[in-house]
Design a protein around this motif. Sequence first.
Motif, short mmCIF file in Angstrom:
data_model
loop_
_atom_site.label_atom_id
_atom_site.label_comp_id
_atom_site.label_asym_id
_atom_site.label_seq_id
_atom_site.Cartn_x
_atom_site.Cartn_y
_atom_site.Cartn_z
N LYS A 1 0.95 -1.23 -0.04
CA LYS A 1 0.12 -0.02 0.06
C LYS A 1 0.80 1.24 -0.03
CE LYS A 1 -3.40 -1.19 2.97
NZ LYS A 1 -4.69 -0.73 3.99
N LYS B 1 0.65 4.11 -2.98
CA LYS B 1 0.49 5.62 -2.54
C LYS B 1 1.45 6.49 -2.76
CE LYS B 1 -1.56 8.01 1.29
NZ LYS B 1 -1.90 7.81 2.87
N SER C 1 -5.01 10.72 -6.61
CA SER C 1 -5.28 10.55 -5.19
C SER C 1 -6.31 9.25 -5.11
CB SER C 1 -5.99 11.75 -4.50
OG SER C 1 -7.32 11.87 -4.64
N SER D 1 -8.68 6.46 -2.95
CA SER D 1 -9.43 6.40 -1.38
C SER D 1 -8.91 5.07 -0.87
CB SER D 1 -10.82 6.12 -2.07
OG SER D 1 -11.17 5.06 -2.62
N ASP D 2 -9.21 5.08 0.44
CA ASP D 2 -8.62 3.80 1.19
C ASP D 2 -9.13 2.20 0.49
OD1 ASP D 2 -7.38 5.42 2.84
OD2 ASP D 2 -8.91 4.97 4.53
N LYS D 3 -10.48 2.58 -0.08
CA LYS D 3 -10.95 1.35 -0.87
C LYS D 3 -10.08 1.13 -2.13
CE LYS D 3 -15.04 -0.36 -2.38
NZ LYS D 3 -16.45 -0.05 -3.06
N GLU D 4 -9.98 2.23 -2.86
CA GLU D 4 -9.03 1.99 -4.06
C GLU D 4 -7.43 1.45 -3.88
OE1 GLU D 4 -10.33 5.26 -7.38
OE2 GLU D 4 -9.59 5.97 -5.68
N LEU D 5 -7.10 2.08 -2.54
CA LEU D 5 -5.66 1.86 -2.30
C LEU D 5 -5.49 0.10 -1.91
CD1 LEU D 5 -3.00 3.39 -2.01
CD2 LEU D 5 -3.50 3.81 0.45
N GLU D 6 -6.47 -0.26 -1.49
CA GLU D 6 -6.64 -1.65 -0.88
C GLU D 6 -6.80 -2.59 -2.19
OE1 GLU D 6 -6.64 -4.13 2.17
OE2 GLU D 6 -7.08 -2.09 2.64
N SER E 1 -3.64 -2.16 -4.59
CA SER E 1 -2.51 -3.03 -3.94
C SER E 1 -2.45 -4.59 -4.23
CB SER E 1 -2.34 -2.59 -2.37
OG SER E 1 -2.32 -1.36 -2.18
#
Lengths: 99, 476
Positions: free
Chosen positions: A6, A10, A19, A21-26, A29
Motif C-alpha cells: 500500500k 500511495k 489520489s 481512496s482507502d478502498k481503491e488503495l486496498e 495493492s
Amino acid sequence: MKTIDKAVVKHVAHLARLSLSDKELEAYSSQLAAILSYISKLKEVDTENVPPTSHALSTLKNVFRIDVLKPSLNADDALANAPQKEESFFKVPQVIEGK
Amino acid sequence: MENLYSLTAHALKELMKKDGLNPSKISEDVFGRIEAVDGRVKAIVRVNKSKFSNTKSSGKLSGIPILIKDNICVKDEETTCASKILEGFRPPYDATVVKKLEEAGAVLIGKANMDEFAFGSSCETSCYGPTKNPWDLGRIPGGSSGGSAAAVAADETILALGSDTGGSIRQPAALCGVVGLKPTYGRVSRYGLIAFASSLDQIGPITKDVEDAALLLGVIAGHDEMDSTSVDIPVPDYTKSLVKDVKGMRVGVPKEYFIKGIDKEVDEAVKKAIGLLKSLGAKVAEISLPHTEYAVSAYYIVGPAEASSNLARFDGVQYGLRADRPEDMIDMYVKTRSKGFGDEAKRRILLGTYCLSTGYYDAYYLKAQKIRTRIKEDFESAFKACDCIITPTTPSPAFKIGEKTNDPLSMYLSDIFTIPANLAGIPAISIPCGFSKDGLPIGLQILAKPFDEETIFRAAYTFEQSTEYHKRKPEL
C-alpha cells in the motif's frame, strides 16, 4: 523482482498525480501485486547481452525536414477546448507566490 | 432485395455502379438499422448527422458509411476515448485516416464505443457503459474496439475503424464474428489517434469480409509526414491479393498456441480450418515461437509504461475536464485526474508509473524491452521457413458481461494470442472460422512478415471463400 504494498502504491499514485481512496488503495495493492507476481516470470529468460527493442521496426531512422514556415493551428482553435482561458492564454491556478 | 445495411462495401459499390443505386439510400438504411437495434447493442456513442453526406462521388469508398472508433479525431466532432476526462473535447483537426476516408468519399456516420482509452478486452471500462455482443446480448463484444466490431456484426455500419495495441481490433472481431486487421506497425498513420502505447498502436479495418478489409486498408495506408513512424514504402493494390489459391503456401502452426486451458471448441475449429487450407494445397508445418509465454508479461509492462507517460497530458489545462475549486496547480492536476479517469485507466497508470520509477526501470521496462527482442527474433526465424502463421485469435469465445471485471489478470490473459504481433510489429488478421455449440463466433488469426499484408489477404480470402461462416448473421 520486488513486490508492491500500500505504501508503494500511495507513492506511485502521488508520482502520477492521482489520489486514491482507502478502498481503491486496498484493491489496487492486491491487484497490482498479483499482476507483478505474474509478470515476474520474465526472470526465467536469460537476457544477458540481448539488446532492448524500443521500436518494432528496424527500418526506423531519424526523420528530418526543412525548416520552413507553414500554416499551423491558430490561437483561437488551440484554445477552443480550454476549460479556462484569458485572452490568448490557457488559464491555470496561480503558481507564483504574491498578489 | 436484401436490406442495404446488411451488404458489404464492395457489393454496394457494384450496386451503385451497375444499378445506379443512390448513395443517400445507403446511409438512410444504415441509420434506420442503428435506430432499430442500437438501443440493445449500444455500439455507437454518437451519430454524426452533420457528416451524413459526402459529396465526393468519385472516390474508392464513395457513399459508403463507416463508423470511427472514439479515440480517432474527427474535426469538430466530440472525441472522448470513452473517458470522462475528455468529455466535450472537439478536436481542432482531423486524423490522417479521417482525411483519407473523406477524400475517398466515405460517409462518417459516427463514433464507436470502446474501452476507456482502449484499456480493456471487453468494452466494459467505457464511461458510457458496455457494448453488448450481438450474438448474445449477455456477453461482451471484446475490446477495446468492441463498439466497432459489434456495429459491423449487427449491420449498424458497413465498415468500421478500430485501433489495436495488444489485440484491440482482432479480439473483438473474433468474438463478434467479423474480419479485423492490425496492419504492420508504420503502415497506417497514427496522426490523430489519441495515443495509448505509441510503439504498439496501429489503426486498422473492421469489416464484414476480407475483400472489404483489403479495400479499406488500401484507402487508409501510406506514409504521412505528420507521423514520423509511418513508413515510406508504396501501398500495393491489396485487392489484387484477393486470389482464391493457397497452393504451395507455407503455413506455420506454432505449438505454443495450442496449450492447456484453450477452449476445446476453439481448438477444434482452428485445427479444422488448418486442415481445410491443407486440403486446398497449403503446406502446413508445426513451428515453435519459444518466447510466446512471456509476451503478456512484457506487454503489461511496455503498454502501461507508455500509457502512463502518454496520459500525463490529461491534466485539466488544455482540454477536457477540470475539477472545480482546486487549491493550487498540483491539486488541480490530482483532482482532475482522479475524477476523470476510470478504474482501469488508473490501474494502468499506476502499473506503468511503477515500472518506470527509480529503482524499478531495469527490472521491468528494460527487461520487457529485451524480451520484446526475443519475441521479434522468434517471428523472424519462423518466417524463414513459412509464409504465414496461423493460430486461434482468442483462447475462448465471448465471455459473460461482468465475468472478469474483478480479476484484471484474467482479463489481461484473454489477449494472450494477439499481443505477440504488436510487440513484433507484424501484421495480423482475424477472420471467422466457426461457431461454438452456443452459437458464439470463433476467430482464426493469420500473421505474416512486416509489410506482407498481401499474403494475409490471400490466405484469408481463400479460407473465407471456401467457407460460409462470414455469411451468418446474428438475430437481433
